[in-house]
Write a protein that holds these residues in place. Structure first.
Motif, mmCIF file in Angstrom:
data_model
loop_
_atom_site.group_PDB
_atom_site.id
_atom_site.type_symbol
_atom_site.label_atom_id
_atom_site.label_comp_id
_atom_site.label_asym_id
_atom_site.label_seq_id
_atom_site.Cartn_x
_atom_site.Cartn_y
_atom_site.Cartn_z
ATOM 1 N N PHE A 143 0.825 -1.206 0.000
ATOM 2 C CA PHE A 143 0.000 0.000 0.000
ATOM 3 C C PHE A 143 0.861 1.259 0.000
ATOM 4 O O PHE A 143 0.485 2.291 -0.579
ATOM 5 N N THR A 144 2.045 1.172 0.641
ATOM 6 C CA THR A 144 2.951 2.317 0.610
ATOM 7 C C THR A 144 3.410 2.585 -0.818
ATOM 8 O O THR A 144 3.493 3.744 -1.279
ATOM 9 N N ILE A 154 1.743 1.850 -3.493
ATOM 10 C CA ILE A 154 0.609 2.410 -4.238
ATOM 11 C C ILE A 154 0.449 3.901 -3.933
ATOM 12 O O ILE A 154 0.230 4.726 -4.833
ATOM 13 N N LEU A 155 0.564 4.240 -2.659
ATOM 14 C CA LEU A 155 0.399 5.631 -2.265
ATOM 15 C C LEU A 155 1.512 6.516 -2.818
ATOM 16 O O LEU A 155 1.340 7.738 -2.953
ATOM 17 N N CYS A 156 2.646 5.921 -3.139
ATOM 18 C CA CYS A 156 3.759 6.706 -3.690
ATOM 19 C C CYS A 156 3.688 6.811 -5.212
ATOM 20 O O CYS A 156 4.550 7.460 -5.834
ATOM 21 N N ASP A 157 2.663 6.182 -5.833
ATOM 22 C CA ASP A 157 2.554 6.195 -7.292
ATOM 23 C C ASP A 157 2.170 7.614 -7.761
ATOM 24 O O ASP A 157 1.071 8.091 -7.499
ATOM 25 N N GLU A 158 3.099 8.263 -8.467
ATOM 26 C CA GLU A 158 2.873 9.648 -8.923
ATOM 27 C C GLU A 158 1.808 9.732 -10.006
ATOM 28 O O GLU A 158 1.229 10.793 -10.215
ATOM 29 N N LYS A 179 -0.977 8.196 -9.922
ATOM 30 C CA LYS A 179 -2.299 8.138 -9.317
ATOM 31 C C LYS A 179 -2.536 9.285 -8.343
ATOM 32 O O LYS A 179 -3.652 9.745 -8.176
ATOM 33 N N TYR A 180 -1.451 9.682 -7.650
ATOM 34 C CA TYR A 180 -1.615 10.678 -6.595
ATOM 35 C C TYR A 180 -0.610 11.803 -6.786
ATOM 36 O O TYR A 180 0.512 11.583 -7.233
ATOM 37 N N ARG A 197 1.646 14.199 -4.829
ATOM 38 C CA ARG A 197 2.215 14.301 -3.485
ATOM 39 C C ARG A 197 3.184 15.473 -3.386
ATOM 40 O O ARG A 197 3.862 15.824 -4.354
ATOM 41 N N GLU A 224 5.537 14.878 1.809
ATOM 42 C CA GLU A 224 4.880 13.567 1.850
ATOM 43 C C GLU A 224 5.795 12.471 1.319
ATOM 44 O O GLU A 224 5.850 11.354 1.863
ATOM 45 N N PHE A 248 7.080 9.070 3.097
ATOM 46 C CA PHE A 248 6.980 7.723 2.506
ATOM 47 C C PHE A 248 8.359 7.059 2.420
ATOM 48 O O PHE A 248 8.494 5.833 2.580
#
Length: 527
Positions: free
Chosen positions: A308-309, A311-315, A317-318, A320, A324, A328
């Motif tokens: 999930f980390t 995924i959350l670091c995928d530029e 999709k998100y 940041r 942030e 991460f």
């Protein structure tokens, strides 16, 4: 003395003399036997024992002196009185001194009282001589019997001492006053005495411990009163660094005997060490299994966190901010650190398997020292190698054993911080593993502050550490490596300062077929 059983033999070729003597002596209560010649006298004497012989000197055939000689040959204790009608001083001297007559009387007998007194004294002397002879014989028998008893006691004592001396553990017999009565060779050596008599007869606390009063908490009197064996452990009486098991065996006493006890002393220092090793090994085995289970349980949610980390670091999709992304990155770094710890835990619990090889610990030690040469210089720590040039090889896992040596050197460096000395020693000697074989030993001494007593029980436990950035796995894994090589891994605080870690491994056999040993990661370990 009673005359009722006294018997007298009178010998004379004159019938009137025989009759007169028979009458006089019979009236005095004696039993009288008569003989009219020397030949007849000898026959009577051999057929009937008598207490006194009275014989005429001059008789046809065998004369009185010949009768005297022959009777003395038959019974040296018998007394003989000589009678003659032709007395001379020379004859009297010869009869009394040379021939052994009791007395010399002349015929005719002018004073009957002299005869009676002489007869009484002769019989008393004969009986006294016989009693003395019997007493002497009895005394001889008693002396011989006593001699036999003394010899038997000496043999028994010698055999008992031999049995005592054949026992390898110190044995000491004490009385209720703590006086040493008997000890064996091992006890003499234990007391560092040159001979037994330096100890026997002295009180135990004086002879063994050099003290003026009994040892504190002495249990001898308590054991004697209870009458039952008593077992306890104590610090060594001679060497306090040793641990001794002492057993007091009270001895059953007879009515007039003093109370005694036998003390057995056994050095159990090595047993205690082995017992501690076994307890520690069992504890580590249990902790290893528990750690493996925990590691697997952590890996599952950790994998999800890592996924999930990412995924959350995928530029794509998100969107940041830099702050942030920094957070991460910290999360990823922590995840990698957790994964590294889990990997070490799994290596501790279930190490991989590889084939073994013959290893020269001296070469392995030199290579490890080279790896830490830079850190040693920066820390201004001197390292001294005392390596046995004739050290045998050991069979095992090269990478695993190098990991142990690296860990020991690193721990020594970190224990001292700045300045200090490290000494690495290799040696060979008899095994302490309970086998009649040789072992090789590697010891690492440092001059650091040592290990606090409160931490000594936990030093090999996984995750126990006194370092802010340590994982607490270094010594645990080292312990497991040595254990799986069939050896012993231990430590002790030095008397002056610092700590000594020791590794004992059984000597390798070049003719033995290759076997499998445990291999570990070769990276340095922090404890």
């Amino acid at each position: 003395m009673s005359k009722m059983n006294d018997k007298i033999l009178i010998v004379d070729d004159d019938i009137e003399i025989l009759t007169m003597l028979n009458s006089i002596l019979s009236e005095e209560g004696y039993t009288v036997y008569r003989a009219e010649s020397g030949e007849q006298a000898l026959d009577v004497f051999q057929a009937q024992p008598v207490d006194l012989v009275i014989t005429d000197m001059s008789m046809p055939g065998i004369g009185g002196l010949e009768v005297l000689h022959r009777i003395k040959q038959l019974d040296p204790n018998i007394e003989v009185i000589i009678l003659t009608g032709h007395a001379t001083f020379e004859n009297a001297v010869k009869a009394l001194r040379e021939d052994g007559a009791f007395n010399y009387l002349t015929k005719p007998l002018e004073n009957i009282e002299d005869l009676i007194i002489t007869v009484k004294r002769a019989i008393e002397k004969s009986k006294l001589r016989l009693e003395n002879k019997n007493l002497i014989e009895e005394l001889k028998r008693e002396v011989e019997e006593r001699k036999k008893i003394d010899q038997a006691l000496l043999r028994s004592k010698t055999n008992l001492q031999s049995v005592f001396d054949g026992i390898s553990e110190p044995l000491i017999m004490l009385d209720h006053k703590m006086t040493v009565k008997v000890l064996n060779l091992a006890a003499r050596d234990y007391a560092q005495a040159k001979n037994y008599m330096d100890i026997v007869g002295n009180q135990c606390f004086i002879a063994l411990a050099g003290k003026s009063a009994p040892c504190p908490g002495c249990k001898l009197q308590k054991a004697l009163q209870a009458g039952n064996p008593m077992l306890f452990e104590r610090k060594g009486l001679i060497d306090p660094s040793r641990i001794e098991e002492v057993v007091i065996y009270p001895m059953h006493k007879n009515i007039e005997e003093e109370e005694h006890a036998i003390i057995r002393i056994r050095d159990i220092t090595e047993e205690k060490k082995i017992e501690g090793q076994l307890i520690r090994a069992d504890r580590l085995s249990s902790l290893g299994q528990l750690s493996a289970g925990i590691a697997h349980e952590i890996r599952n949610p950790l994998a999800s966190i890592s996924l999930f980390t990412g995924i959350l670091c995928d530029e794509n999709k998100y969107c940041r901010s830099d702050q942030e992304f920094e957070l991460f990155d910290e999360i990823k770094s922590s995840i990698h650190r957790i994964e590294d710890i889990i990997k070490r835990v799994l290596n501790f619990a279930k190490p991989s398997v590889t084939s073994s090889e013959q290893i020269d610990l001296n070469d392995l030690t030199r290579e490890s020292v080279k790896l830490w040469s830079s850190k040693l210089r920066k820390s201004q720590i001197n390292i001294d190698l005392a390596l046995d040039s004739g050290l045998p090889t050991v069979r095992g896992d090269l990478i695993g054993l190098q990991q142990v040596i690296n860990n020991l050197i690193l721990n020594a460096i970190e224990a001292m911080g700045k300045n200090g000395n490290i000494k690495v020693i290799t040696a060979q000697g008899p095994s302490t593993l309970g086998k009649p074989t040789q072992s090789v030993f590697l010891r690492v001494h440092d001059t650091g502050p040592g290990i606090k007593k409160a931490n000594q029980e936990d030093i090999f436990n996984p995750f126990f550490t006194t370092k802010a950035d340590g994982t607490g796995l270094g010594l645990s894994i080292s312990h497991q490596i040595v254990k799986r090589h069939g050896g012993i891994f231990s430590f002790e605080n030095n008397e002056d300062a610092g700590t000594t870690f020791s590794m004992e491994l059984p000597v390798g056999n070049l003719e033995t077929e290759s076997s499998t040993f445990i291999a570990y990661e070769s990276r340095g370990l922090e404890n």
